[in-house]
Structure formats: structure tokens, C-alpha cells
Design a protein around this motif. Structure first.
Motif, PDB file in Angstrom:
ATOM      1  N   SER A  18     -20.423   9.041  32.488  1.00  0.00           N
ATOM      2  CA  SER A  18     -21.059   7.788  32.603  1.00  0.00           C
ATOM      3  C   SER A  18     -21.238   7.632  31.144  1.00  0.00           C
ATOM      4  O   SER A  18     -21.281   8.489  30.168  1.00  0.00           O
ATOM      5  CB  SER A  18     -22.223   7.711  33.423  1.00  0.00           C
ATOM      6  N   ASP A  54     -22.098   1.035  35.789  1.00  0.00           N
ATOM      7  CA  ASP A  54     -20.711   1.646  36.288  1.00  0.00           C
ATOM      8  C   ASP A  54     -19.922   2.224  35.483  1.00  0.00           C
ATOM      9  O   ASP A  54     -18.965   2.729  35.842  1.00  0.00           O
ATOM     10  CB  ASP A  54     -20.430   0.623  37.110  1.00  0.00           C
ATOM     11  N   GLN A  56     -17.360   4.274  32.907  1.00  0.00           N
ATOM     12  CA  GLN A  56     -17.342   5.617  32.596  1.00  0.00           C
ATOM     13  C   GLN A  56     -16.417   5.948  31.680  1.00  0.00           C
ATOM     14  O   GLN A  56     -15.552   4.847  31.298  1.00  0.00           O
ATOM     15  CB  GLN A  56     -17.117   6.263  33.766  1.00  0.00           C
ATOM     16  N   LEU A 118     -21.090  15.508  36.678  1.00  0.00           N
ATOM     17  CA  LEU A 118     -21.740  14.361  36.353  1.00  0.00           C
ATOM     18  C   LEU A 118     -23.034  14.603  35.355  1.00  0.00           C
ATOM     19  O   LEU A 118     -24.025  13.819  35.470  1.00  0.00           O
ATOM     20  CB  LEU A 118     -22.738  14.498  38.048  1.00  0.00           C
ATOM     21  N   GLN A 231     -24.033  11.105  47.657  1.00  0.00           N
ATOM     22  CA  GLN A 231     -23.759  10.267  46.735  1.00  0.00           C
ATOM     23  C   GLN A 231     -23.061  10.972  45.562  1.00  0.00           C
ATOM     24  O   GLN A 231     -22.136  10.538  45.034  1.00  0.00           O
ATOM     25  CB  GLN A 231     -24.716   9.259  46.428  1.00  0.00           C
ATOM     26  N   CYS A 232     -23.593  12.164  45.259  1.00  0.00           N
ATOM     27  CA  CYS A 232     -23.126  12.979  44.079  1.00  0.00           C
ATOM     28  C   CYS A 232     -21.627  13.329  44.575  1.00  0.00           C
ATOM     29  O   CYS A 232     -20.491  13.362  43.647  1.00  0.00           O
ATOM     30  CB  CYS A 232     -23.758  14.242  43.992  1.00  0.00           C
ATOM     31  N   ASP A 234     -19.233  11.706  46.745  1.00  0.00           N
ATOM     32  CA  ASP A 234     -18.543  10.589  46.524  1.00  0.00           C
ATOM     33  C   ASP A 234     -18.369  10.156  45.110  1.00  0.00           C
ATOM     34  O   ASP A 234     -17.093   9.978  44.781  1.00  0.00           O
ATOM     35  CB  ASP A 234     -19.181   9.506  47.293  1.00  0.00           C
ATOM     36  N   LEU A 235     -19.358  10.653  44.223  1.00  0.00           N
ATOM     37  CA  LEU A 235     -18.834  10.042  42.913  1.00  0.00           C
ATOM     38  C   LEU A 235     -18.273  10.898  42.091  1.00  0.00           C
ATOM     39  O   LEU A 235     -17.168  10.631  41.241  1.00  0.00           O
ATOM     40  CB  LEU A 235     -20.356  10.024  42.215  1.00  0.00           C
ATOM     41  N   ARG A 238     -14.467  10.039  43.257  1.00  0.00           N
ATOM     42  CA  ARG A 238     -13.925   8.870  42.906  1.00  0.00           C
ATOM     43  C   ARG A 238     -13.731   9.113  41.405  1.00  0.00           C
ATOM     44  O   ARG A 238     -12.540   8.527  40.910  1.00  0.00           O
ATOM     45  CB  ARG A 238     -15.210   7.785  42.937  1.00  0.00           C
ATOM     46  N   ARG A 239     -14.425   9.792  40.742  1.00  0.00           N
ATOM     47  CA  ARG A 239     -14.064   9.893  39.390  1.00  0.00           C
ATOM     48  C   ARG A 239     -12.855  10.878  39.051  1.00  0.00           C
ATOM     49  O   ARG A 239     -12.061  10.514  38.197  1.00  0.00           O
ATOM     50  CB  ARG A 239     -15.487  10.869  38.506  1.00  0.00           C
TER      51      ARG A 239
END
Length: 359
Positions: A18, A54, A56, A118, A231-232, A234-235, A238-239
Motif C-alpha cells: 500500500s 486503496d 497499491q 502486508l 481480511q488479511c 483476502d488482501l 487480491r494483491r
């Protein structure tokens, strides 16, 4: 307490991240008389991009900002330590909240290693259990030499400050060691870490009592942890899909419609050696074979579900010498045969068409 050392989720710093870290560095630079334009020179980043929660970026862009800071502020003593102390748990968003909600320091550390991509680190941390002590080791071998000391100082300070935040009342260290030579601002290390480091050592590390790992975290909450960790996950997924080396390989394979271009051809197109490509994919948690299967499955489902092509035609277009090999692979991916999948999709399409005509 039996402890297993958890390997980090990534093994080098080439992961998307991010913009929060760059935004923090730009604010830090401004406080030291460096304007935003100078701090972001050569990156194409703007204040508007940094304001987007949002957004990145590729790790290379953050590295470019680091180089701008080193170039403009490198004459200041302990600038890496000063910057590292600005990274708090809240800087890391949902990843930070997951760490805060963990039951113990050890749980937070293992979670942080698992979801390391992350973070904003360039130096890759590992945890080593030694007789009567625990050592956090910061590996800087892959960090460019011109910013290596700066990033070791920044990353290690950030990790220590975050662990102090998690515990609420500090983490007593037994000793610290660094690979680089003794700087003229040694007293600043002692102020931050409470111990005087040794320099010119084989590794960058900080050592503490293993009993500290069992300390409960004051804001531990199992329900919050469960939500944050989901959520981690999922993130991270997606990344990996949107950026990085895995994305580049997927994109290259899609251009050749999933046909077996061969890892040599893909590596050549991406300007890297086959060995480097394999390593970077491994560091990203995947492999060339996994990505090839992933692309072939997506293309196969699209062709079987939206075109009049036969199973044999699809197999040929995906580069299989025999339809039987494709059928075996498709069943491994989906649990069903291509023909059954195709019949199901055609039946669904017919049902939708009848509903529309009936409406």
C-alpha cells in the motif's frame, strides 16, 4: 512452551504494498525541509495517489522514495532510526489490527511473518530459537547496497516499536548486533532500544528472553482476530492476482492462450533468467506450473461455456497433444469432466434464455 519457527510468507522484498509507507516518508521528509516533489521524484506518484487508502504500488517505487530520502537527508545522523520510529501498529492497517488482536506476542509474530507481504519491509525477518534466548534476525542480502544500512535501521526500528506497541510496556532486549560499522550516532540506538549494539557482526539481530513470547497482549480479542485475519488472507490473494511477478506471468500466458510457451520463453519475455523467475515465483508463494494450470483452467471454462468448440478443440487450443491429457487435467482442477462441465453450462444458458422468453 514448544515453539516452531515460522518461515516468512515471502522471501524477498519484491511484493506490492500500500502507499501508507510512502505517505509516511513524504510527511517525514517535509518535517526535515524536503518538499513532496523532491521526495517523490522519478516515481510518478502524486499526493492524490498517496491519499487513496486503496492504492497499491510496486516495491520499486517505495525503494525510489527511500533513495530520494537518503540522497537528501543522508547527512543527518540516525535518519533511518528516526524514520523507523514513526511506524506504529496503526500504520499497517488491517494487518496491524490483526497483530494487536493476537493472544500473545508469539502469536502476533507468527501472524506477522505469515502475512509479511502486508508490511513495508525490505529486510526479511526470521525468528531463531537459541538456548535460553530468542533472536529476531533481519536479512539484508537482497537489499541494494546504496540503501542497505538505512533500511536495516528503518526496518528493525519499526519492528521493535511495533512490538513495544503490542505489549504496551516495552520489550526488554538483551543485546543487538549489526553487520555495518559503528556509526557516529551510537547513542541514538541506546536511547531507542535500551542496549548499546555491537557493530561489524555477522548478522543484524536483536535478542530477548523467550519468556517475553508468552506475554499476553492487552488488546487481545479472538473475534476481532478472526475477522482481521480473514481480511488479511483476502488482501494477500487480491494483491497477488493484480500485481507482481505472478501477475506478469499470468498476463504473458493469457496472451498465448494458455499454450505451453515454456518457462524459458516467459523468462526471456520478462527479461530475467529461468532461475530468477522460478525463485521470484517461489517467493511469491506460487510456481510456473501452478500459474499455467490456473490460466488454462480459466480459459478452458470460458471456451467450454461460451463457444461451440468441442472438448478436443479446446484441448488443442490449450496446447495439449491429446484430449485425454486435457480431460485428466480438467477433472483434477474442477472435479468434473470437460464434457459434463460443458453440458451443465449449456443447460444453464438454455434455462436463462427460456426464462427471458417467458418473461
Amino acid at each position: 512452551m514448544a515453539l516452531d519457527v515460522v518461515p516468512p510468507g515471502v522471501l524477498d522484498w519484491h511484493f506490492p504494498r500500500s502507499v501508507a509507507s510512502v505517505a509516511l516518508m513524504v510527511r517525514f521528509a517535509a518535517e526535515h525541509g524536503v518538499d513532496e516533489r523532491t521526495a517523490l521524484a522519478g516515481t510518478g506518484l502524486t499526493g492524490a495517489i498517496l491519499a487513496d487508502p486503496d492504492a497499491q504500488i510496486d516495491a520499486g517505487l517505495e525503494l525510489a522514495v527511500v533513495r530520494n530520502l537518503v540522497r537528501t537527508l543522508g547527512g543527518e545522523p540516525a535518519v533511518g532510526l528516526q524514520l523507523g520510529a514513526r511506524y506504529r501498529v496503526t500504520t499497517f492497517g488491517i494487518f496491524g489490527f490483526a497483530c494487536v488482536s493476537s493472544p500473545t506476542l508469539w502469536d502476533a509474530i507468527t501472524l506477522a511473518l505469515r502475512y509479511l507481504e502486508l508490511s513495508f519491509t525490505f529486510c526479511i525477518p526470521t525468528v531463531e530459537q537459541r538456548p535460553g534466548e530468542t533472536a529476531g534476525n533481519l536479512h539484508d542480502e537482497g537489499v541494494p547496497s546504496d540503501v542497505r544500512q538505512f533500511l536495516v535501521e528503518r526496518d528493525l526500528t519499526a519492528m521493535y516499536v511495533v512490538m513495544t506497541d503490542l505489549l504496551g510496556d516495552g520489550l526488554p532486549l538483551r543485546r543487538m548486533e549489526f553487520k555495518f560499522d559503528r556509526p557516529r550516532y551510537t547513542d541514538r540506538f541506546t536511547e531507542i532500544f535500551g542496549v548499546e549494539p555491537q557493530f561489524g557482526r555477522p548478522a543484524n539481530l536483536f535478542v530477548f528472553d523467550p519468556a517475553e513470547l508468552e506475554r499476553p497482549l492487552p488488546q487481545s480479542n479472538s473475534h476481532t482476530l478472526s475477522m482481521c485475519e480473514a481480511q488479511c488472507r483476502d488482501l494477500v490473494t487480491r494483491r497477488r492476482e493484480r500485481t507482481g511477478i505472478a501477475h506478469e506471468v499470468r498476463d504473458r500466458l493469457i496472451r498465448v492462450s494458455g499454450a505451453p510457451a515454456g518457462i524459458e520463453e516467459v523468462a526471456h519475455a520478462l527479461n530475467v533468467s529461468v532461475r530468477t523467475l522460478r525463485r521470484r515465483l517461489s517467493d511469491a508463494g506460487t510456481s510456473y506450473r501452478d500459474l499455467l494450470d490456473e490460466v488454462r483452467q480459466a480459459l478452458a471454462e470460458e471456451m467450454l461455456g461460451t463457444t461451440p468448440l468441442s472438448v478436443s478443440d479446446v484441448a488443442v487450443r490449450l496446447g495439449y497433444a491429446e484430449a485425454s491429457s486435457f480431460i485428466y487435467a480438467f477433472k483434477r482442477w474442477t472435479g468434473t469432466t470437460p464434457a459434463a462441465f460443458q453440458r451443465g453450462r449449456r443447460a444453464e444458458a438454455l434455462g436463462v434464455r427460456r426464462l427471458r422468453e417467458g418473461g
